[in-house]
Write a protein that holds these residues in place. Structure first.
Motif, PDB file in Angstrom:
ATOM      1  N   MET A   1       1.074  -1.379   0.000  1.00  0.00           N
ATOM      2  CA  MET A   1      -0.239   0.186   0.004  1.00  0.00           C
ATOM      3  C   MET A   1       0.438   1.411  -0.204  1.00  0.00           C
ATOM      4  O   MET A   1      -0.310   2.785   0.136  1.00  0.00           O
ATOM      5  CB  MET A   1      -1.307  -0.220   1.211  1.00  0.00           C
ATOM      6  N   LEU A   2       2.646   1.142  -0.419  1.00  0.00           N
ATOM      7  CA  LEU A   2       3.125   2.204  -0.279  1.00  0.00           C
ATOM      8  C   LEU A   2       3.510   2.416  -2.211  1.00  0.00           C
ATOM      9  O   LEU A   2       3.279   1.609  -2.547  1.00  0.00           O
ATOM     10  CB  LEU A   2       4.279   1.781   0.436  1.00  0.00           C
ATOM     11  N   ASP A   3       3.721   4.105  -2.047  1.00  0.00           N
ATOM     12  CA  ASP A   3       3.985   4.297  -3.354  1.00  0.00           C
ATOM     13  C   ASP A   3       5.218   4.146  -3.499  1.00  0.00           C
ATOM     14  O   ASP A   3       6.108   3.614  -2.454  1.00  0.00           O
ATOM     15  CB  ASP A   3       3.405   5.986  -3.662  1.00  0.00           C
ATOM     16  N   GLY A   4       6.772   4.466  -4.598  1.00  0.00           N
ATOM     17  CA  GLY A   4       7.589   4.513  -4.528  1.00  0.00           C
ATOM     18  C   GLY A   4       8.688   5.837  -3.732  1.00  0.00           C
ATOM     19  O   GLY A   4       9.449   5.094  -3.769  1.00  0.00           O
ATOM     20  N   GLN A   5       7.736   6.436  -3.424  1.00  0.00           N
ATOM     21  CA  GLN A   5       7.952   7.416  -1.764  1.00  0.00           C
ATOM     22  C   GLN A   5       7.943   6.894  -0.523  1.00  0.00           C
ATOM     23  O   GLN A   5       8.803   7.328   0.444  1.00  0.00           O
ATOM     24  CB  GLN A   5       8.303   8.295  -2.470  1.00  0.00           C
TER      25      GLN A   5
END
Length: 229
Positions: free
Chosen positions: A191-195
């Motif tokens: 559930m995390l993005d690339g950052q």
């Protein structure tokens, strides 16, 4: 002898008049789990109208479970029972376990809670210990039942709590790894993005609860676990 007796009486008198020190370090009282009684009673009322499904999997926990409307469709062929109640914490699931978990004699239990616990000030270690207490409570009557902890999710609304969520998840994962039939299911990382920030597109407008895309990720993590039961 008389001198000694006189000294003893003086000392005793001094002790009787000396002020008694009282500890002021009283732990703050937790909100009473009984506040959720109306929701639990409603579950029991529903139970009187429908047949309890043998070999079911109980999903229990906070509003992220309660709002999982596609639960039955996401796990086709698996008899599921949704017993999520909004605002609840791990210890609330433990408090009501006899009525909304073990009452169904499930073959497996999936718990999601901890989100609200951290928001109200519970520490990561307390979340881990509360989960251990939940497992112990459920296994009082079902020693062999499989239990899974769905990791505390990262949400935009509670992004400031992500360090505590990471720590709580790690503690639960480590503890579960030392238990028989207790598993940790990681929905945090997907559930995390690339950052490394919560993916906003997985949430509804309140930025706390998930939309269908968020639940699709959860289903993809839980489904292999259920298949391996």
């Amino acid at each position: 002898m008389r001198v000694l007796l006189s000294l003893c009486l003086v000392l005793l008198a001094g002790c009787s008049t000396a002020p008694v020190a009282h500890s002021q370090s009283v732990a703050p009282q937790a909100a009473d789990s009984a506040q959720f009684e109306p929701e639990i009673a409603a579950f029991e009322q529903a139970d009187s109208l429908v047949r309890r499904r043998a070999g079911s999997v109980v999903f229990v926990g906070s509003s992220s479970i309660r709002m999982w409307d596609s639960l039955g469709d996401d796990f086709t062929g698996v008899p599921v029972i949704n017993r999520g109640f909004g605002g609840s914490r791990v210890r609330d699931a433990t408090y009501f376990a006899g009525r909304i978990v073990t009452a169904y004699q499930p073959r497996a239990v999936v718990l999601y809670a901890g989100d609200n616990d951290l928001a109200e000030g519970r520490t990561p270690k307390q979340v881990r210990d509360d989960f251990a207490a939940f497992v112990a409570k459920v296994r009082e009557s079902q020693p062999q039942v499989r239990i899974a902890f769905v990791s505390i999710k990262p949400s935009p609304a509670r992004e400031a709590l992500m360090p505590q969520a990471r720590e709580a998840n790690a503690l639960v994962r480590e503890w579960a790894g030392r238990q028989q039939g207790v598993d940790y299911l990681d929905v945090f990382l997907p559930m995390l993005d690339g950052q490394g920030r919560p993916r906003a597109e997985l949430f509804v407008d309140d930025r706390l609860h998930m939309n269908s895309s968020g639940y699709m990720i959860w289903a993809g993590v839980v489904r292999p676990w259920l298949a391996g039961l």
